[in-house]
Scaffold this motif. Structure first.
Motif, PDB file in Angstrom:
ATOM      1  N   LYS A 100       0.818  -1.210   0.000  1.00  0.00           N
ATOM      2  CA  LYS A 100       0.000   0.000   0.000  1.00  0.00           C
ATOM      3  C   LYS A 100       0.855   1.265   0.000  1.00  0.00           C
ATOM      4  O   LYS A 100       0.506   2.263  -0.633  1.00  0.00           O
ATOM      5  CB  LYS A 100      -0.926   0.003   1.226  1.00  0.00           C
ATOM      6  N   MET A 101       1.961   1.230   0.719  1.00  0.00           N
ATOM      7  CA  MET A 101       2.826   2.408   0.806  1.00  0.00           C
ATOM      8  C   MET A 101       3.609   2.658  -0.473  1.00  0.00           C
ATOM      9  O   MET A 101       4.031   3.787  -0.738  1.00  0.00           O
ATOM     10  CB  MET A 101       3.800   2.241   1.975  1.00  0.00           C
ATOM     11  N   GLY A 102       3.838   1.623  -1.259  1.00  0.00           N
ATOM     12  CA  GLY A 102       4.598   1.792  -2.492  1.00  0.00           C
ATOM     13  C   GLY A 102       6.096   1.842  -2.293  1.00  0.00           C
ATOM     14  O   GLY A 102       6.809   2.453  -3.095  1.00  0.00           O
ATOM     15  N   VAL A 103       6.605   1.211  -1.224  1.00  0.00           N
ATOM     16  CA  VAL A 103       8.053   1.165  -1.028  1.00  0.00           C
ATOM     17  C   VAL A 103       8.634   0.052  -1.893  1.00  0.00           C
ATOM     18  O   VAL A 103       7.931  -0.855  -2.325  1.00  0.00           O
ATOM     19  CB  VAL A 103       8.402   0.935   0.460  1.00  0.00           C
ATOM     20  N   ALA A 104       9.938   0.145  -2.171  1.00  0.00           N
ATOM     21  CA  ALA A 104      10.608  -0.894  -2.956  1.00  0.00           C
ATOM     22  C   ALA A 104      10.654  -2.187  -2.157  1.00  0.00           C
ATOM     23  O   ALA A 104      10.802  -2.153  -0.928  1.00  0.00           O
ATOM     24  CB  ALA A 104      12.025  -0.437  -3.315  1.00  0.00           C
ATOM     25  N   ILE A 119      16.661  -1.696   0.511  1.00  0.00           N
ATOM     26  CA  ILE A 119      16.242  -1.749  -0.894  1.00  0.00           C
ATOM     27  C   ILE A 119      15.528  -0.460  -1.292  1.00  0.00           C
ATOM     28  O   ILE A 119      15.730   0.077  -2.387  1.00  0.00           O
ATOM     29  CB  ILE A 119      15.330  -2.978  -1.132  1.00  0.00           C
ATOM     30  N   THR A 120      14.705   0.070  -0.382  1.00  0.00           N
ATOM     31  CA  THR A 120      13.966   1.301  -0.670  1.00  0.00           C
ATOM     32  C   THR A 120      14.906   2.492  -0.826  1.00  0.00           C
ATOM     33  O   THR A 120      14.757   3.302  -1.748  1.00  0.00           O
ATOM     34  CB  THR A 120      12.952   1.576   0.457  1.00  0.00           C
ATOM     35  N   LEU A 121      15.879   2.615   0.072  1.00  0.00           N
ATOM     36  CA  LEU A 121      16.834   3.719  -0.025  1.00  0.00           C
ATOM     37  C   LEU A 121      17.632   3.654  -1.322  1.00  0.00           C
ATOM     38  O   LEU A 121      17.828   4.670  -2.004  1.00  0.00           O
ATOM     39  CB  LEU A 121      17.776   3.696   1.175  1.00  0.00           C
ATOM     40  N   ILE A 122      18.103   2.464  -1.672  1.00  0.00           N
ATOM     41  CA  ILE A 122      18.920   2.307  -2.884  1.00  0.00           C
ATOM     42  C   ILE A 122      18.088   2.547  -4.139  1.00  0.00           C
ATOM     43  O   ILE A 122      18.509   3.250  -5.064  1.00  0.00           O
ATOM     44  CB  ILE A 122      19.576   0.906  -2.899  1.00  0.00           C
ATOM     45  N   THR A 123      16.866   1.986  -4.171  1.00  0.00           N
ATOM     46  CA  THR A 123      16.013   2.134  -5.358  1.00  0.00           C
ATOM     47  C   THR A 123      15.591   3.581  -5.568  1.00  0.00           C
ATOM     48  O   THR A 123      15.666   4.109  -6.683  1.00  0.00           O
ATOM     49  CB  THR A 123      14.764   1.244  -5.210  1.00  0.00           C
ATOM     50  N   LYS A 167       7.315  14.521 -12.244  1.00  0.00           N
ATOM     51  CA  LYS A 167       6.489  13.729 -11.339  1.00  0.00           C
ATOM     52  C   LYS A 167       7.156  12.402 -10.981  1.00  0.00           C
ATOM     53  O   LYS A 167       7.022  11.909  -9.863  1.00  0.00           O
ATOM     54  CB  LYS A 167       5.110  13.487 -11.948  1.00  0.00           C
ATOM     55  N   LYS A 168       7.879  11.817 -11.919  1.00  0.00           N
ATOM     56  CA  LYS A 168       8.607  10.589 -11.610  1.00  0.00           C
ATOM     57  C   LYS A 168       9.750  10.869 -10.638  1.00  0.00           C
ATOM     58  O   LYS A 168      10.027  10.049  -9.755  1.00  0.00           O
ATOM     59  CB  LYS A 168       9.144   9.951 -12.892  1.00  0.00           C
ATOM     60  N   LEU A 169      10.408  12.019 -10.798  1.00  0.00           N
ATOM     61  CA  LEU A 169      11.447  12.411  -9.846  1.00  0.00           C
ATOM     62  C   LEU A 169      10.862  12.568  -8.442  1.00  0.00           C
ATOM     63  O   LEU A 169      11.447  12.120  -7.452  1.00  0.00           O
ATOM     64  CB  LEU A 169      12.088  13.727 -10.286  1.00  0.00           C
ATOM     65  N   ILE A 170       9.695  13.207  -8.356  1.00  0.00           N
ATOM     66  CA  ILE A 170       9.042  13.380  -7.057  1.00  0.00           C
ATOM     67  C   ILE A 170       8.646  12.029  -6.476  1.00  0.00           C
ATOM     68  O   ILE A 170       8.771  11.794  -5.266  1.00  0.00           O
ATOM     69  CB  ILE A 170       7.819  14.306  -7.200  1.00  0.00           C
ATOM     70  N   ALA A 171       8.189  11.108  -7.335  1.00  0.00           N
ATOM     71  CA  ALA A 171       7.798   9.779  -6.858  1.00  0.00           C
ATOM     72  C   ALA A 171       8.997   9.010  -6.317  1.00  0.00           C
ATOM     73  O   ALA A 171       8.914   8.385  -5.253  1.00  0.00           O
ATOM     74  CB  ALA A 171       7.126   8.996  -7.993  1.00  0.00           C
ATOM     75  N   TYR A 172      10.125   9.034  -7.030  1.00  0.00           N
ATOM     76  CA  TYR A 172      11.316   8.339  -6.539  1.00  0.00           C
ATOM     77  C   TYR A 172      11.866   9.000  -5.279  1.00  0.00           C
ATOM     78  O   TYR A 172      12.376   8.315  -4.384  1.00  0.00           O
ATOM     79  CB  TYR A 172      12.388   8.292  -7.627  1.00  0.00           C
ATOM     80  N   SER A 173      11.756  10.323  -5.203  1.00  0.00           N
ATOM     81  CA  SER A 173      12.148  10.999  -3.971  1.00  0.00           C
ATOM     82  C   SER A 173      11.246  10.578  -2.815  1.00  0.00           C
ATOM     83  O   SER A 173      11.705  10.403  -1.685  1.00  0.00           O
ATOM     84  CB  SER A 173      12.080  12.507  -4.159  1.00  0.00           C
ATOM     85  N   SER A 174       9.954  10.394  -3.097  1.00  0.00           N
ATOM     86  CA  SER A 174       9.031   9.924  -2.064  1.00  0.00           C
ATOM     87  C   SER A 174       9.383   8.516  -1.602  1.00  0.00           C
ATOM     88  O   SER A 174       9.295   8.205  -0.406  1.00  0.00           O
ATOM     89  CB  SER A 174       7.599   9.964  -2.602  1.00  0.00           C
TER      90      SER A 174
END
Length: 323
Positions: free
Chosen positions: A95-99, A145-149, A161-168
């Motif tokens: 649900k959170m969308g983490v890697a 994994i989340t930090l690296i991804t 928007k993709k940059l903001i998503a990966y930053s999130s």
């Protein structure tokens, strides 16, 4: 995004769903709050683009699958003598969308407008984080994994928007590092939400979908200093507001002896700082037709953004020393 009565209605009930999750001590009511938040966010995502329907369907399917996993995990909790939170934790991470469960988030955020984007990256994270704080499962591998991804995958992105998503995604990794301390992760999420709201608002005013459009965009020349300051703050440049929240996570990781996560966080933060610095450099240094000194004529909102980023860190450190 034009706000009419139906949008206000759905937004109000989404907040009600979050409040149900936060105030309930019953797993069934927590699940009902999650479903209420899900079903009220979908109409807010609707706009005139055809691709938005695909985005809504992806979001609905992923959230429905994770809700089904949540119910299945809760049934296992009720039938087993020894609690096993693995399936419940898996559903919440989805649900959170983490890697490594982040692919749906990247494809969903691109066609949606500013308001649902802000809600998806901020308000909708509150309930899963609260549930995750209850879990007795170690998620150190997921954090790494989340930090690296979130840091590496954002390097080759040109869509804002993709940059903001990966930053999130990267910042969700930082929040989950302090998930056992409710004050720290809620403080981090609140400060990060303020930064995301300011960034999304500025990019919507610039009407920039890709980072190279910022180069020749002169619509908000007087506000580009505020955008530059906000980007540096999101990257964690001291003494701005974004550095304060990362400093809190660093202190917490040292106190809990999370050395490996701390090292990965510091190294990956440099990569995140790189792609935010790239956006900031494009904002100010390329093909700026107006004189630089004319940009000091900032609007009231831009002045507020600059003041928040500059003054919040000394204020928090002063309060901490007084205590």
């Amino acid at each position: 995004m034009k706000m009419n009565y139906s949008k206000v209605f759905f937004l109000s009930f989404m907040i009600v769903g979050v409040m149900i999750c936060l105030c309930s001590n019953n797993w069934l009511l927590i699940w009902a709050g999650l479903e209420l938040s899900l079903i009220t966010l979908l109409p807010l995502m609707q706009n005139n683009l055809m691709i938005t329907s695909e985005s809504m369907m992806k979001y609905f399917l992923v959230q429905s699958i994770s809700s089904g996993l949540l119910i299945f995990g809760l049934m296992i909790l009720l039938t087993n003598i020894k609690p096993n939170y693995l399936i419940v934790t898996l559903s919440i991470l989805m649900k959170m969308g983490v890697a490594p469960f982040h692919s749906w988030l990247i494809s969903v955020v691109e066609p949606i407008q500013s308001l649902p984007l802000i809600l998806m990256l901020t308000v909708s994270k509150i309930s899963p984080l609260m549930i995750l704080s209850f879990m007795q499962v170690s998620i150190s591998i997921i954090i790494l994994i989340t930090l690296i991804t979130g840091s590496i995958m954002g390097l080759n992105q040109s869509a804002v928007k993709k940059l903001i998503a990966y930053s999130s995604i990267f910042n969700m990794g930082l929040i989950t590092m302090a998930i056992k301390n409710n004050f720290i992760w809620s403080f981090y999420l609140m400060m990060y939400s303020i930064l995301i709201i300011m960034l999304v608002w500025m990019m919507s005013k610039l009407n920039s979908i890709y980072t190279n459009q910022i180069i020749i965009n002169e619509q908000m020349t007087e506000n580009k200093y505020a955008l530059w300051m906000n980007l540096l703050s999101l990257g964690g440049m001291p003494p701005l507001m974004g550095f304060t929240i990362k400093l809190v996570i660093i202190e917490f990781s040292i106190s809990k002896m999370m050395i490996l996560n701390l090292i990965v966080m510091i190294v990956m933060s440099t990569l995140v700082m790189f792609f935010y610095m790239r956006m900031a450099y494009l904002t100010l240094m390329f093909f700026l037709y107006y004189p630089k000194w004319s940009m000091f004529k900032t609007s009231k909102i831009s002045s507020l953004v600059i003041m928040l980023n500059l003054m919040l860190t000394p204020l928090i450190l002063m309060i901490k020393n007084l205590n």
